[in-house]
Design a protein around this motif. Structure first.
Motif, PDB file in Angstrom:
ATOM      1  N   ALA A 154       0.770  -1.148  -0.344  1.00  0.00           N
ATOM      2  CA  ALA A 154      -0.353  -0.230   0.101  1.00  0.00           C
ATOM      3  C   ALA A 154       1.074   1.129  -0.219  1.00  0.00           C
ATOM      4  N   LYS A 157       1.930   1.792  -2.945  1.00  0.00           N
ATOM      5  CA  LYS A 157       1.551   2.665  -4.357  1.00  0.00           C
ATOM      6  C   LYS A 157       1.148   4.455  -3.489  1.00  0.00           C
ATOM      7  N   ARG A 198      -9.120   6.050  -4.979  1.00  0.00           N
ATOM      8  CA  ARG A 198      -9.435   4.124  -4.883  1.00  0.00           C
ATOM      9  C   ARG A 198      -8.453   3.725  -4.490  1.00  0.00           C
ATOM     10  N   GLU A 199      -7.322   4.255  -4.616  1.00  0.00           N
ATOM     11  CA  GLU A 199      -6.065   3.278  -3.454  1.00  0.00           C
ATOM     12  C   GLU A 199      -6.173   3.186  -1.812  1.00  0.00           C
ATOM     13  N   TRP A 201      -9.132   3.454  -0.493  1.00  0.00           N
ATOM     14  CA  TRP A 201     -10.259   3.239   0.134  1.00  0.00           C
ATOM     15  C   TRP A 201      -9.599   1.745   0.210  1.00  0.00           C
ATOM     16  N   GLU A 202      -8.876   0.836  -1.072  1.00  0.00           N
ATOM     17  CA  GLU A 202      -8.189  -0.543  -1.369  1.00  0.00           C
ATOM     18  C   GLU A 202      -7.773  -1.129   0.709  1.00  0.00           C
ATOM     19  N   LYS A 205      -9.724  -0.872   3.458  1.00  0.00           N
ATOM     20  CA  LYS A 205     -10.448  -2.240   3.175  1.00  0.00           C
ATOM     21  C   LYS A 205      -9.364  -3.552   3.558  1.00  0.00           C
ATOM     22  N   GLU A 207      -7.480  -4.305   0.819  1.00  0.00           N
ATOM     23  CA  GLU A 207      -7.293  -4.903  -0.363  1.00  0.00           C
ATOM     24  C   GLU A 207      -6.260  -5.123  -1.057  1.00  0.00           C
ATOM     25  N   ALA A 208      -5.691  -4.286  -0.394  1.00  0.00           N
ATOM     26  CA  ALA A 208      -3.639  -3.583  -0.639  1.00  0.00           C
ATOM     27  C   ALA A 208      -3.255  -5.555  -0.076  1.00  0.00           C
TER      28      ALA A 208
END
Length: 229
Positions: A154, A157, A198-199, A201-202, A205, A207-208
């Motif tokens: 993350a 990113k 977007r990153e 939020w991921e 959650k 999702e990374a």
């Protein structure tokens, strides 16, 4: 970490894991050091040139330092995975903060409240950042994936998003200096906002996540990712 055809993680031996964790710390230290310098130069140059864009670029560097510091804090623990969730939350918030600032800055520019000023220092700084940040991002992402660290991926990113912002600032400053196109910088900034949200939020959650460290070391069965982050 190596991945088989089904995407399951193959266990990393303790020695390799230690090497990867040390590499993460070095990459994060380099990222923090560079961004501290970048923030000082950008904010100083932006103040001299009355450039909100450059000041914003410097503040973005501060956000990147916060994100990298969260990963450094995580990997300072004997069990980095225990701090993964908090680190991800900090990274997510830093993404959202970046998105909010860039959005406000873009609106101010598009409505004529402010316009990017010419700054040779800003052009040089954003060009250097555009060359440096993707390399740091790639190194951290590869290491994070092998180690199975969601927060490291993350953060990589976040670093990549900062390189996009470097490109946007560079293009905006060049177009403004060469053609007087003051709208170029805020338009590019709004594109960055999409990726930042977007990153963020991921990361919030989880999702990374790649493969949890506990799975890599054989402490958890492959595929059991319910609490990976």
């Amino acid at each position: 970490m190596t991945m088989n055809a089904m995407g399951a993680g193959v266990a990393v031996d303790p020695v390799r894991r230690t090497v990867l964790a040390r590499r993460i710390r070095l990459i994060v230290a380099a990222t923090i050091s560079y961004n501290v310098i970048e923030a000082i130069v950008a904010i100083s140059a932006g103040t001299v040139a009355s450039s909100t864009a450059l000041i914003g670029f410097g503040l973005d560097s501060v956000v990147e330092v916060l994100s990298a510091a969260a990963v450094a804090w995580q990997f300072s623990a004997k069990d980095p995975e225990s701090r993964e969730r908090i680190a991800l939350r900090v990274i997510a918030v830093s993404f959202f903060a970046l998105a909010v600032y860039v959005t406000i800055d873009a609106v101010l520019a598009l409505t004529g409240v402010r316009s990017p000023e010419h700054s040779l220092v800003g052009i040089v700084l954003s060009a250097i950042s555009l060359a440096v940040m993707p390399l740091l991002s790639l190194a951290e992402r590869r290491t994070g994936r092998e180690l199975g660290s969601a927060s490291a991926v993350a953060d990589s990113k976040q670093t990549l998003i900062c390189s996009y912002l470097s490109a946007a600032v560079l293009i905006g400053l060049l177009l403004n200096s060469l053609f007087g196109w003051t709208w170029a910088d805020p338009v590019a900034g709004l594109v960055i906002v999409f990726f930042a949200v977007r990153e963020g939020w991921e990361a919030w959650k989880g999702e990374a996540c790649t493969t949890p460290v506990s799975e890599l070391t054989g402490e958890r069965a492959p595929g059991d990712h319910d609490d990976c982050c």
